[in-house]
Scaffold this active site. Structure first.
Site, PDB file in Angstrom:
ATOM      1  CB  VAL A 145      -0.973   0.001   1.204  1.00  0.00           C
ATOM      2  CG1 VAL A 145      -0.207   0.116   2.510  1.00  0.00           C
ATOM      3  CG2 VAL A 145      -2.017   1.103   1.061  1.00  0.00           C
ATOM      4  CE  LYS A 146       7.045  -0.356   1.702  1.00  0.00           C
ATOM      5  NZ  LYS A 146       8.103  -0.622   2.697  1.00  0.00           N
TER       6      LYS A 146
END
Length: 268
Positions: A145-146
């Site tokens: 997700v980063k």
């Protein structure tokens, strides 16, 4: 670093004539001077003979005159060199063939909407680094997700179901995970390239999927890494290759293009 400047075959700025050729040559200090900079390591200790060998190698590469601008020992018995000089080679841009993006670049919202409306279920993606490759930076940049460079990875897309197997995953483990997760797509990152390990691993993976799954049931096979040639997809038995600088958005847009909006039967 040298840049390329568009030139004609005689060295003057290029004109687009009847032949359609677009000739360029390297640019270093002045326009069209043909200057390039190259670096390499030789398995010799640093001394005058080693520097002479570096210049000789540069000459054989077509760099003439060749100016040795940097030499530094790299451990016992190795020396790193930087050479600057002129080449006479020209490049015809009209003859350059590359893999262009043939699908629209979508936002996360557009990807989610298309998957939800047309697929009517979450799109399952399994990712891994296979073989002995322990470098997860590539697969994590796309899946986590980063994300990378301020762009969120595929875990951020609510209509995508992501399974990240991590590093050093064997091909049989990857095939089994794809079967269990009912993967629509398998993403594989390969950073280790010594002895063409990335090519061998990719061929092994594609062959394993074709053997394990019937025609029409195989997931989309996508590989990526800094040393892949994007034009080798068919040769390696995969559906798409992504090179350096690829973003999560590009991958997500391709998956939707191939699996949702432009769904076609793939030859297994």
């Amino acid at each position: 670093m040298s840049e390329c400047t568009e030139r004609s075959e005689g060295g003057m700025p290029s004109q687009h004539g009847m032949t359609g050729k677009r000739i360029v040559r390297p640019y270093g200090d002045t326009t069209g001077d043909g200057m390039v900079q190259v670096s390499f390591t030789l398995p010799v200790p640093h001394d005058k003979r080693a520097e002479g060998a570096a210049v000789q190698l540069a000459n054989k590469m077509g760099i003439d005159p060749a100016l040795l601008v940097h030499a530094k020992p790299m451990g016992e018995g190795f020396t790193f060199f930087v050479v600057y000089g002129r080449v006479n080679h020209l490049v015809d841009l009209s003859a350059v063939r590359v893999v262009e993006r043939d699908y629209p670049l979508l936002s996360a919202r557009e990807v989610n909407a298309l998957v939800k409306r047309q697929l009517r279920r979450k799109l399952s993606v399994v990712g891994a680094c296979i073989g002995t490759d322990a470098h997860t930076v590539g697969i994590d940049a796309i899946l986590n997700v980063k994300g990378v460079a301020g762009e969120k990875g595929l875990e951020y897309y609510r209509e995508l179901k992501i399974t990240n197997l991590g590093a050093q995953v064997s091909v049989p483990e990857l095939v089994e995970a794809a079967r269990v997760e009912r993967a629509d797509a398998v993403l594989v990152s390969q950073v280790v390239t010594q002895r063409d390990a990335h090519l061998h691993n990719t061929r092994e993976m594609s062959a394993a999927f074709r053997e394990a799954m019937p025609v029409g049931r195989r997931p989309l096979l996508v590989v990526g890494g800094p040393r892949f040639d994007e034009s080798q997809a068919a040769e390696l038995g995969v559906d798409r290759i992504f090179g350096r600088g690829t973003t999560p958005g590009e991958v997500a847009s391709y998956l939707v293009h191939a699996l949702v909006t432009n769904k076609k039967a793939r030859v297994a």
